[in-house]
Design a protein around this motif. Structure first.
Motif, PDB file in Angstrom:
ATOM      1  N   VAL A 117       5.379   5.713   9.875  1.00 12.86           N
ATOM      2  CA  VAL A 117       4.337   5.305  10.862  1.00 12.86           C
ATOM      3  C   VAL A 117       3.024   5.793  11.088  1.00 12.86           C
ATOM      4  CG1 VAL A 117       4.633   4.622  13.405  1.00 12.86           C
ATOM      5  CG2 VAL A 117       6.654   4.658  12.088  1.00 12.86           C
ATOM      6  N   VAL A 119      -0.554   5.985  12.900  1.00 15.55           N
ATOM      7  CA  VAL A 119      -1.348   5.508  14.233  1.00 15.55           C
ATOM      8  C   VAL A 119      -3.011   5.762  13.811  1.00 15.55           C
ATOM      9  CG1 VAL A 119      -2.212   5.543  16.394  1.00 15.55           C
ATOM     10  CG2 VAL A 119       0.425   5.488  15.821  1.00 15.55           C
ATOM     11  N   SER A 129     -10.218  -1.006   8.792  1.00 17.65           N
ATOM     12  CA  SER A 129      -9.062  -0.170   8.620  1.00 17.65           C
ATOM     13  C   SER A 129      -9.003   0.702   7.424  1.00 17.65           C
ATOM     14  CB  SER A 129      -7.866  -0.849   8.858  1.00 17.65           C
ATOM     15  OG  SER A 129      -6.727  -0.036   8.794  1.00 17.65           O
ATOM     16  N   ASP A 133      -1.039  -1.298   6.862  1.00 19.19           N
ATOM     17  CA  ASP A 133      -0.139  -1.366   7.792  1.00 19.19           C
ATOM     18  C   ASP A 133      -0.055  -0.385   9.029  1.00 19.19           C
ATOM     19  OD1 ASP A 133       1.063  -3.512   6.317  1.00 19.19           O
ATOM     20  OD2 ASP A 133       1.910  -2.225   5.006  1.00 19.19           O
ATOM     21  N   ARG A 135      -0.722   1.153  12.758  1.00 20.08           N
ATOM     22  CA  ARG A 135      -0.796   0.891  14.123  1.00 20.08           C
ATOM     23  C   ARG A 135      -2.084   1.020  14.521  1.00 20.08           C
ATOM     24  NH1 ARG A 135      -2.081  -0.046  18.840  1.00 20.08           N
ATOM     25  NH2 ARG A 135      -0.894   0.117  20.563  1.00 20.08           N
ATOM     26  N   ARG A 136      -3.114  -0.192  14.636  1.00 22.58           N
ATOM     27  CA  ARG A 136      -4.400   0.136  15.284  1.00 22.58           C
ATOM     28  C   ARG A 136      -4.560   0.260  16.799  1.00 22.58           C
ATOM     29  NH1 ARG A 136      -8.301   1.324  12.392  1.00 22.58           N
ATOM     30  NH2 ARG A 136      -9.775  -0.414  13.355  1.00 22.58           N
ATOM     31  N   PHE A 151       2.734   6.134  23.155  1.00 23.34           N
ATOM     32  CA  PHE A 151       3.841   6.358  22.097  1.00 23.34           C
ATOM     33  C   PHE A 151       4.948   7.314  22.339  1.00 23.34           C
ATOM     34  CE2 PHE A 151      -0.220   5.203  19.948  1.00 23.34           C
ATOM     35  CZ  PHE A 151       0.070   4.007  19.469  1.00 23.34           C
ATOM     36  N   VAL A 156       6.123   9.291  15.354  1.00 23.40           N
ATOM     37  CA  VAL A 156       4.986   8.846  14.429  1.00 23.40           C
ATOM     38  C   VAL A 156       4.871   9.795  13.277  1.00 23.40           C
ATOM     39  CG1 VAL A 156       2.501   8.581  14.394  1.00 23.40           C
ATOM     40  CG2 VAL A 156       3.433   7.580  16.275  1.00 23.40           C
TER      41      VAL A 156
END
Length: 590
Positions: A117, A119, A129, A133, A135-136, A151, A156
């Motif tokens: 994960v 961010v 980006s 994949d 998390r923007r 969060f 993360v």
């Protein structure tokens, strides 16, 4: 007027110290070699970036994990984190990096960003980006965020800050929260460029301080955000095995990268010849340290528990941990008992230090750290009476007639550190969950039963003062008499009063009877022991064992002082030799 010889010695000494430190560092009103003086008093990178050891060299690496140096406290003025004028905030979003820098950033993230994960926080508003994949977090979300990220704890694997550090108005809170959401071993990667390449929209959101530094300094500024949020290793400390060597290292493997060499361009001539067609890319990154595991020891428990503790700087935490560790050893606790004590004490530390912080302007930090370490093991974080008593005892709140005011009137000659030791003995008794208390005035003020009657005219403290003064009045000062009387009460009366709170009158009578048996020699012996506790503690303490970083610094300071002294001695010898030669040449031959 300073004699010429002495002036030369002073100049040589100053230059020798500068040479030993590797160059001039920023101080208030000072200048560094070729670097623009910022408005803020902060020690940052010198003009020459550190040499990267061969075994640590990698593409772009400019500051390895072993090369960082920090001031003792947060060095930035609060107004430096104000954002610039909003004149460009309505402009269209533009990218900061050119094509080459973007490709370099993608390569860096592919190599250094862990999987899982991720961010990705973009403060430019372009929506571009660099991590698939991820998390923007958009520019609008970022600029309207509070200090807390949305969060969960340890959810993360990586956080990538793209041109966001220069817009952060509360960087310590931000980096603490990034640390919170990262899994153990997770990585925070901060990418940025030179301020002059920021388009109008991004420049309007950039904090004022960011524009006062060059790229070398910005590397250290971002590194300091890591350090002053959860702690990062200082220079000379290995990135491996830190838990056994130093406190306050919640971030590990802190590294700084410069992919264009702009951090080396610090002088005026350098900046004039810098290729403006190439956009610099700078990256600072660090990993979240793993938590302490059972059996790691009291030191590891304290280290991990204090990483995010607010209200105290890294040096305060280290002093607290050093003194708490010495307490566990003084009482001969086994490792399991020491871990339990460390857990309880570090839980109390943030609330305790929040109350103590206002006193840092009048009480030296080592004394506050000593008081915190002494109080923390017996501090009840749910108590209401203990914080109130601490504030009254310190004078932060008006002292009440029921206890603190008459105590001050009976002990006016005590020094600050004497009073801190007295507070150490008294404040644990205000824990209402552990010690019975009774209402003692019309305002409903409650006082621990063990302290009820302590300050009465014929009470234990007055009796002890009278005994000491009668026996030693001609030989001791008022401070020594009060110091010994307080020590006798705390060591020989209060334990008995605590053991039988329902019968403190009998405890007081027994104490007064015991005082009558003391001879002048007994009292002199007690006084010597009390006055010399610092020397005794110092003799029994092993600095290298309790605080290796402080011991290393002390040894290095001693080495440098010896080198300067040797240099001055050599210069003096050379001057004497020249004078002797000149005298011989000027002798009359008859």
């Amino acid at each position: 007027r300073t004699p010429p010889g002495r002036a030369m010695r002073i100049l040589v000494a100053v230059l020798a110290q500068v040479a030993a430190r590797g160059g001039l560092a920023y101080q208030s009103g000072g200048l560094a070699r070729g670097l623009r003086r910022p408005r803020f008093g902060v020690e940052v990178a010198s003009a020459k970036m550190p040499e990267v050891p061969v075994e640590l060299q990698e593409e772009g690496l400019k500051v390895p994990a072993t090369a960082w140096k920090w001031p003792g406290r947060w060095p930035y003025a609060s107004d430096g984190f104000d954002r610039a004028e909003a004149s460009g905030s309505s402009e269209a979003a533009e990218a900061i990096l050119d094509a080459a820098a973007k490709e370099t950033l993608r390569e860096h993230l592919a190599k250094h960003a862990p999987g899982g994960v991720v961010v990705e926080i973009d403060a430019t508003g372009t929506g571009e980006s660099y991590v698939a994949d991820a998390r923007r977090v958009t520019e609008a979300e970022w600029l309207t965020w509070s200090e807390t990220t949305p969060f969960e704890d340890e959810s993360v694997d990586a956080v990538v800050l793209l041109h966001a550090a220069e817009t952060a108005q509360s960087p310590r809170a931000l980096f603490r929260d990034v640390w919170r959401v990262l899994k153990p071993g997770g990585r925070c990667i901060v990418a940025f460029s030179s301020a002059k390449f920021s388009p109008a929209r991004h420049a309007a959101n950039t904090i004022k301080m960011w524009k006062d530094y060059n790229d070398a300094q910005r590397l250290y500024i971002v590194g300091s955000y890591f350090h002053f949020s959860a702690g990062a290793p200082a220079a000379g400390l290995s990135a491996d095995g830190l838990r056994a060597d130093v406190w306050g290292a919640g971030w590990r493997n802190l590294r700084g990268y410069d992919y264009l060499g702009s951090a080396d361009k610090t002088g005026l001539l350098d900046r004039m010849t810098l290729d403006d067609s190439k956009v610099p890319l700078l990256v600072v990154q660090a990993d979240k340290a793993p938590p302490a595991a059972p059996g790691d020891g009291a030191l590891a428990v304290m280290d991990a528990a204090l990483w995010l503790a607010p209200h105290a700087e890294i040096d305060d935490k280290r002093l607290f941990a050093t003194r708490l560790l010495s307490i566990t050893r003084e009482f001969g606790l086994d490792e399991a008992a020491a871990e339990r004590l460390a857990t309880k004490a570090t839980e109390a530390f943030p609330l305790l230090y929040e109350t103590l912080t206002p006193m840092s302007t009048v009480v030296a930090t080592p004394l506050l750290a000593q008081l915190a370490a002494n109080l923390a093991p017996s501090w009840n974080v749910r108590s209401l009476a203990q914080p109130a008593a601490l504030r009254e005892g310190f004078g932060l709140d008006p002292p009440r007639d029921a206890f603190w005011k008459p105590l001050g009137e009976l002990t006016p000659a005590l020094l600050v550190d004497d009073k801190l030791w007295l507070l150490t003995d008294l404040l644990p008794l205000f824990d209402e969950a552990a010690h019975p208390a009774s209402v003692v005035d019309d305002d409903g003020y409650t006082l621990p039963d063990a302290l009820n009657g302590l300050l009465a005219e014929a009470g234990p403290l007055c009796a002890a003062i009278d005994t000491v003064e009668d026996a030693l009045l001609a030989d001791v000062s008022d401070r020594d008499a009060q110091l010994l009387a307080v020590d006798l009460v705390c060591r020989d009366y209060l334990p008995d009063a605590v053991a039988r709170p329902d019968d403190t009158r009998a405890a007081a009578a027994d104490f007064r009877a015991w005082l009558d048996t003391l001879s002048k020699r007994d009292l002199e012996t007690f006084l010597d022991e009390r006055k010399n506790y610092r020397d005794i503690a110092k003799a029994n303490a092993d600095l290298a064992d309790l605080d290796p970083e402080a011991a290393a610094k002390a040894a290095d300071d001693k080495r440098r002082a010896a080198a300067v002294e040797a240099m001055l001695n050599d210069i003096a010898k050379q001057l004497q030799a020249k004078k002797a030669a000149a005298a011989n040449n000027n002798k009359v031959p008859f």
